[in-house]
Design an enzyme around this catalytic site. Structure first.
Site, PDB file in Angstrom:
ATOM      1  N   ASP A 148      -0.925   3.991   6.777  1.00  0.00           N
ATOM      2  CA  ASP A 148      -1.006   2.924   5.801  1.00  0.00           C
ATOM      3  C   ASP A 148       0.063   1.888   6.165  1.00  0.00           C
ATOM      4  OD1 ASP A 148      -1.558   1.589   3.264  1.00  0.00           O
ATOM      5  OD2 ASP A 148       0.345   2.429   2.595  1.00  0.00           O
TER       6      ASP A 148
ATOM      7  N   ASP B 265       1.809  -1.073   3.733  1.00  0.00           N
ATOM      8  CA  ASP B 265       2.867  -1.372   2.775  1.00  0.00           C
ATOM      9  C   ASP B 265       3.312  -0.106   2.052  1.00  0.00           C
ATOM     10  OD1 ASP B 265       4.660  -2.978   1.458  1.00  0.00           O
ATOM     11  OD2 ASP B 265       3.283  -3.498  -0.143  1.00  0.00           O
TER      12      ASP B 265
ATOM     13  N   ASP C 184       1.811   6.276   1.183  1.00  0.00           N
ATOM     14  CA  ASP C 184       2.810   6.282   0.107  1.00  0.00           C
ATOM     15  C   ASP C 184       2.182   6.296  -1.281  1.00  0.00           C
ATOM     16  OD1 ASP C 184       3.309   3.121  -1.122  1.00  0.00           O
ATOM     17  OD2 ASP C 184       1.992   3.436   0.581  1.00  0.00           O
TER      18      ASP C 184
END
Length: 244
Positions: A25, A27, A181
């Protein structure tokens, strides 16, 4: 949580695992652009006539086009969203920092030509803009918001990355690692048949656990590329993960 408790919890012994590929991923996993994204949504909120704080409650990990569609369907098109997101690294580049360990991990994988991809809810303009501004290694394969019909937590983006890398989603022998995240991203990776490392950078440990993360680490300093095994798979050390 006391600092010594935090250190004690992230003390799982180092594990060595082999994977066909690593899917990142963007950000919250490779970079922390929280301040820049908040400024973007404040600007967007003013354009949409919506309280930016309301938008920020649910926007992380979701494609902008889906968030904007909640408030103004006329602006929920890729031309508008790509232009708006493409301005973020240009206008707010100084507000982003790399997640610790991201640069060295990406560089080591690039140097070894290891199979990898970035899989993100951001547009291509946003992702390439951040990689340029942050001077981070750019993998050959990028799966971005425009490439799939359904964003995370749907598994479409990770299945697309697996296919782009020439692997077969759901194959018994396939072992692909996703690094995420957000709970939505963890759910997407698991639904695509991958193992998932959850980074405790933007969400709580409890959220990552309930989403099904196989390991939880503080940041990418806990993930180290060590080479390839006899079958040509990537070998990664996972250090100081959260204890069971």
């Amino acid at each position: 949580m006391a600092s010594h408790d935090f250190e004690k919890k992230f003390a799982r012994p180092t594990e060595l695992h082999s994977f066909d590929a690593a899917l990142f991923d963007m950000d919250g996993t490779l970079i922390d652009s929280k301040d820049a994204i908040e400024k973007y949504w404040h600007k967007m909120g003013n354009e949409l006539g919506v309280d930016p704080l309301e938008i920020l409650l649910t926007s992380h990990g979701r494609r902008s086009i889906e968030t904007i569609a909640l408030y103004d369907k006329s602006k929920a098109n890729w031309d508008y969203v790509s232009h708006a997101e493409g301005l973020i690294p240009i206008e707010h580049g100084a507000d982003a920092v790399e997640i610790p360990g991201a640069r060295s991990l990406l560089a080591s994988l690039e140097h070894a030509s290891a199979p990898r991809a970035i899989v993100t809810s951001g547009t291509r303009a946003l992702v390439t803009g951040w990689l340029d501004v942050m001077h981070l290694s750019r993998p050959k394969h990028l799966v971005v918001a425009e490439d799939v019909s359904a964003g995370k937590p749907a598994p479409d983006c990770y299945k697309r990355a697996i296919s782009d890398l020439g692997l077969t989603a759901g194959k018994a022998q396939m072992n692909v690692l996703v690094l995420e995240d957000s709970p939505a991203g963890v759910l997407a990776g698991k639904a695509a048949g991958c193992q998932v490392i959850g980074l405790a950078t933007t969400h709580t440990i409890e959220q990552l656990e309930s989403s099904g993360a196989d390991w939880i680490v503080r940041d990418l300093r806990s993930v180290v590329f060590v080479g390839f095994n006899a079958d040509g798979k990537i070998q990664l050390e996972i250090r100081n993960a959260l204890e069971h």
